[in-house]
Design an enzyme around this catalytic site. Structure first.
Site, short mmCIF file in Angstrom:
data_model
loop_
_atom_site.label_atom_id
_atom_site.label_comp_id
_atom_site.label_asym_id
_atom_site.label_seq_id
_atom_site.Cartn_x
_atom_site.Cartn_y
_atom_site.Cartn_z
N VAL A 90 -28.35 -1.46 23.04
CA VAL A 90 -28.24 -0.71 24.29
C VAL A 90 -27.23 -1.45 25.17
CG1 VAL A 90 -29.51 0.47 26.11
CG2 VAL A 90 -30.73 -0.30 24.06
N THR A 95 -24.94 4.35 34.75
CA THR A 95 -26.16 4.95 35.30
C THR A 95 -27.38 4.08 34.97
OG1 THR A 95 -26.72 6.20 33.33
CG2 THR A 95 -25.16 7.22 34.87
N HIS A 97 -29.62 4.78 32.98
CA HIS A 97 -30.11 5.07 31.64
C HIS A 97 -30.48 3.79 30.88
CE1 HIS A 97 -30.18 9.10 29.85
NE2 HIS A 97 -30.43 8.46 28.73
N ARG A 136 -22.96 -10.86 19.15
CA ARG A 136 -24.33 -11.05 18.63
C ARG A 136 -24.62 -10.18 17.41
NH1 ARG A 136 -23.52 -12.00 23.70
NH2 ARG A 136 -24.72 -13.62 24.81
C1 DLZ Z 1 -28.38 8.26 26.01
C2 DLZ Z 1 -28.13 6.88 25.53
C3 DLZ Z 1 -27.26 6.04 26.27
C4 DLZ Z 1 -26.58 6.45 27.52
N1 DLZ Z 1 -26.98 4.80 25.83
C5 DLZ Z 1 -27.57 4.34 24.69
C6 DLZ Z 1 -27.30 3.03 24.23
O1 DLZ Z 1 -26.51 2.26 24.77
N2 DLZ Z 1 -27.95 2.63 23.10
C7 DLZ Z 1 -28.83 3.43 22.42
O2 DLZ Z 1 -29.41 2.99 21.41
N3 DLZ Z 1 -29.08 4.69 22.84
C8 DLZ Z 1 -28.47 5.16 23.93
N4 DLZ Z 1 -28.71 6.43 24.37
C9 DLZ Z 1 -29.57 7.31 23.53
C10 DLZ Z 1 -31.09 7.13 23.76
O3 DLZ Z 1 -31.58 5.97 23.11
C11 DLZ Z 1 -31.84 8.35 23.17
O4 DLZ Z 1 -31.45 8.55 21.84
C12 DLZ Z 1 -31.57 9.63 23.95
O5 DLZ Z 1 -31.84 9.44 25.33
C13 DLZ Z 1 -32.42 10.79 23.42
O6 DLZ Z 1 -33.81 10.49 23.55
#
Ligand code: DLZ
Length: 161
Positions: A90, A95, A97, A136
Site C-alpha cells: 500500500v 487521499t 484511502h 523493501r
Molecule cells: C484503491 C486502492 C488504492 C488507492 N491504493 C492501493 C494500494 O496502494 N495498494 C493496494 O494493495 N490496494 C490499493 N487499492 C485497492 C484496495 O486495496 C481495494 O482493492 C479496493 O478498495 C477495492 O476493495
C-alpha cells in the site's frame, strides 16, 4: 526497529525450522503488481530454501490489499495449511484511502490470527512512495517476502510443538 535499520532478508539460518512437513498458503495482492510479484518471489524461494516443497505451497491472488484477509480465510479453509502469508503493498497517495486500507488489512489479519488456530503473516508493505517499496521488495533493505516466509516457518513450528 525501522526497516531502514534492518535488512528484511537477514536472518540466522541456524534458527529457522525445517519446513519439509509444512503446507503454506500465500495470498498476494495484484495492486502494485511489480512490487507484490517481487515479494511473492522472495517468499517462494525462502520457503523452498527451508524445505517446503512447491506442491505444498498454495498461492492465490486478490485484487488489492484490502481483500487480503478474505482471501487468506478462503485459503485457510480450503487447503488447511500450517500458516498463511499475506503479501501486499500500500503506497501513500493524495487521499485518505491509504489509512483506510492499512487499517482494514492490519485489523483483518489480526482478527484471523485470533479466530483461527493457525498463524496469518502480515507481509504488507506500507510506504510513503514507490521507491521505499522497491527498497523493501528485493532492493537495498532486502525483501519483505523473505521476512514473511521466515516468520511463517517460525510460527508454524511454534504451533506444531
Ligand atoms: C484503491 C486502492 C488504492 C488507492 N491504493 C492501493 C494500494 O496502494 N495498494 C493496494 O494493495 N490496494 C490499493 N487499492 C485497492 C484496495 O486495496 C481495494 O482493492 C479496493 O478498495 C477495492 O476493495
Amino acid at each position: 526497529m525501522a526497516s531502514s535499520l534492518k535488512n528484511l532478508s537477514d536472518y540466522d539460518p541456524a534458527t529457522i525450522p525445517d519446513g519439509s512437513s509444512f503446507k503454506i498458503g500465500i495470498v498476494v495482492s495484484e495492486w502494485n503488481e511489480k512490487i507484490t510479484a517481487a515479494l511473492l518471489e522472495g517468499a517462494l524461494s525462502t520457503l523452498q530454501h527451508h524445505g517446503v516443497s512447491r506442491e505444498n505451497i498454495e498461492v492465490r491472488t486478490v485484487p488489492g490489499s484490502f481483500e487480503l484477509p478474505y482471501g487468506a480465510r478462503i485459503v485457510a479453509e480450503k487447503f488447511s495449511p500450517q500458516a498463511v502469508i499475506c503479501l501486499g503493498c500500500v503506497i501513500q497517495g493524495e487521499t485518505k484511502h491509504f489509512d483506510y486500507i492499512c487499517q482494514g488489512v492490519s485489523w483483518g489479519i489480526t482478527e484471523l490470527n485470533l479466530d483461527y488456530d493457525i498463524p496469518f503473516i502480515f507481509g504488507v508493505l506500507t510506504t510513503n512512495n514507490l521507491q521505499q517499496a522497491r527498497d523493501r521488495a528485493g532492493g537495498k533493505y532486502g525483501n519483505k517476502g523473505d521476512e514473511a516466509a521466515i516468520t511463517a516457518l517460525k510460527m508454524a513450528s511454534l504451533r506444531s510443538r
